[in-house]
Design a protein around this motif. Structure first.
Motif, short mmCIF file in Angstrom:
data_model
loop_
_atom_site.label_atom_id
_atom_site.label_comp_id
_atom_site.label_asym_id
_atom_site.label_seq_id
_atom_site.Cartn_x
_atom_site.Cartn_y
_atom_site.Cartn_z
N MET A 191 5.99 -1.35 9.07
CA MET A 191 4.65 -1.67 8.55
C MET A 191 4.50 -3.19 8.48
N ASN A 192 3.43 -3.71 9.15
CA ASN A 192 3.25 -5.16 9.12
C ASN A 192 2.53 -5.60 7.85
N LEU A 193 2.39 -6.90 7.70
CA LEU A 193 1.84 -7.48 6.47
C LEU A 193 0.39 -7.07 6.25
N ASN A 194 -0.40 -7.01 7.34
CA ASN A 194 -1.82 -6.66 7.20
C ASN A 194 -1.99 -5.23 6.70
N GLU A 195 -1.18 -4.32 7.25
CA GLU A 195 -1.26 -2.91 6.81
C GLU A 195 -0.88 -2.77 5.34
N GLN A 196 0.15 -3.53 4.93
CA GLN A 196 0.56 -3.50 3.53
C GLN A 196 -0.54 -4.02 2.61
N MET A 197 -1.22 -5.09 3.03
CA MET A 197 -2.32 -5.65 2.23
C MET A 197 -3.48 -4.67 2.12
N ILE A 198 -3.76 -3.97 3.24
CA ILE A 198 -4.86 -3.00 3.22
C ILE A 198 -4.55 -1.86 2.26
N LYS A 199 -3.30 -1.37 2.30
CA LYS A 199 -2.91 -0.29 1.39
C LYS A 199 -2.97 -0.74 -0.07
N ASN A 200 -2.52 -1.96 -0.32
CA ASN A 200 -2.56 -2.48 -1.69
C ASN A 200 -4.00 -2.62 -2.18
N ASN A 201 -4.87 -3.13 -1.32
CA ASN A 201 -6.28 -3.28 -1.69
C ASN A 201 -6.94 -1.92 -1.92
N LEU A 202 -6.58 -0.95 -1.09
CA LEU A 202 -7.13 0.39 -1.24
C LEU A 202 -6.71 1.00 -2.58
N PHE A 203 -5.44 0.83 -2.94
CA PHE A 203 -4.96 1.33 -4.23
C PHE A 203 -5.68 0.64 -5.38
N ASN A 204 -5.87 -0.67 -5.27
CA ASN A 204 -6.56 -1.42 -6.32
C ASN A 204 -8.00 -0.91 -6.50
N TRP A 205 -8.67 -0.64 -5.39
CA TRP A 205 -10.04 -0.16 -5.47
C TRP A 205 -10.11 1.24 -6.09
N ILE A 206 -9.18 2.10 -5.70
CA ILE A 206 -9.14 3.46 -6.28
C ILE A 206 -8.90 3.38 -7.77
N ALA A 207 -7.92 2.54 -8.18
CA ALA A 207 -7.63 2.38 -9.61
C ALA A 207 -8.84 1.82 -10.36
N LEU A 208 -9.55 0.88 -9.74
CA LEU A 208 -10.72 0.28 -10.36
C LEU A 208 -11.84 1.30 -10.54
N ILE A 209 -12.07 2.12 -9.51
CA ILE A 209 -13.13 3.13 -9.57
C ILE A 209 -12.83 4.18 -10.64
N LEU A 210 -11.58 4.68 -10.65
CA LEU A 210 -11.21 5.68 -11.64
C LEU A 210 -11.29 5.12 -13.06
N SER A 211 -10.82 3.89 -13.23
CA SER A 211 -10.88 3.24 -14.55
C SER A 211 -12.33 3.07 -15.00
N SER A 212 -13.19 2.70 -14.07
CA SER A 212 -14.61 2.50 -14.40
C SER A 212 -15.25 3.81 -14.83
N LEU A 213 -14.89 4.91 -14.19
CA LEU A 213 -15.43 6.22 -14.55
C LEU A 213 -15.02 6.62 -15.96
N VAL A 214 -13.76 6.35 -16.29
CA VAL A 214 -13.29 6.67 -17.64
C VAL A 214 -14.02 5.83 -18.69
N LEU A 215 -14.15 4.52 -18.42
CA LEU A 215 -14.87 3.65 -19.35
C LEU A 215 -16.33 4.05 -19.48
#
Length: 274
Positions: A1-25
């Motif tokens: 896995m190259n650096l770009n793919e790792q960054m995309i996965k990390n950003n995707l996880f951050n967005w999912i966590a942000l959306i779920l957290s926002s729904l709870v709040l």
């Protein structure tokens, strides 16, 4: 896995966590926001001048605080024992402490009622000296303490468990007595957790309805008053009292939180805000 793919996965996880957290709040804030928006300033002002509301809120606050303070005298040493000592049936003792948390609130109220009624152990003792516990502030305090005490004990226990035991042993080796070690080392280092538990117990007791309404419908604490107004007059009449009680509780918790931070933490907060 190259650096770009790792960054995309990390950003995707951050967005999912942000959306779920926002729904709870949103789930937490939406009902409260709606209640505030549907309460006019005039209604809130009239509620703040309502003698019955003021008396119920004051009763709720001082009884919950008194119950928390008095029971803390025994809860803190118990928390220290649970954190530091090994003894037979320790897990069962911990389970007993946690039991009020899982009991239905009405069941907790019935248990307390049986304990403080004239046929109960404590009620019979009080009756022998001419005291009545049912429909009295002391009965309300006992009901509040019963359902909220585990929060203080568990928080204080975790605080004592986090204190390095080598510090206590070193003080004992140098000749300090057990009580001196407790009050000069264990208690100060666990103080933040104890204060957190104190605030949680106070808050839980203050918000209790099910156990309190069985032990004492009168005098009315704020949760009982709000329920009584809702069942008698409907949502529109109960909502301003609810909003007023929430505002008072919020102000008190901000003050308690500020006090619990301590001087050093307060200075850090002020510097950060500046």
């Amino acid at each position: 896995m190259n650096l770009n793919e790792q960054m995309i996965k990390n950003n995707l996880f951050n967005w999912i966590a942000l959306i779920l957290s926002s729904l709870v709040l949103l789930f937490i804030l939406a009902p409260l926001t709606g209640m505030f928006l549907h309460t006019g300033g005039r209604e809130l002002l009239e509620t703040a001048e309502d003698k019955e509301v003021l008396q119920s809120v004051w009763l709720t606050l001082w009884v919950a605080f008194t119950a928390t303070f008095i029971f803390a005298i025994g809860a803190i040493p118990l928390a220290w024992l649970l954190a530091r000592k090994k003894f037979p049936l320790k897990n069962i003792v911990q389970g007993i402490i946690d039991l009020p948390v899982v009991l239905p609130h009405t069941a907790a109220g019935i248990a307390i009622l049986g304990f403080i009624s004239r046929d109960g152990f404590l009620g019979k003792a009080a009756d022998s000296v001419g005291l009545t516990l049912i429909n009295k502030p002391v009965g309300i305090a006992l009901a509040m303490a019963f359902v909220s005490l585990p929060f203080l004990i568990n928080s204080a226990r975790d605080g004592f468990a986090a204190v390095p035991e080598r510090l206590e042993k070193a003080a004992l080796t140098l000749g300090a007595g057990r009580s001196r070690v407790f009050f000069t080392i264990s208690l100060p280092l666990a103080w933040r957790s104890i204060i957190t538990g104190f605030v949680l117990m106070f808050a839980r007791g203050m918000s209790e309805f099910g156990a309190v309404v069985i032990v004492a419908y009168h005098p009315m604490v704020a949760p009982v008053l709000i329920y009584e107004r809702f069942t008698s007059f409907g949502l529109k009449y109960a909502r301003p009292a609810s909003v007023f009680f929430i505002i008072v509780a919020l102000v008190i918790f901000i003050i308690l939180r500020w006090i619990s931070l301590g001087p050093g933490k307060k200075e850090l907060m002020v510097d950060a805000e500046a």
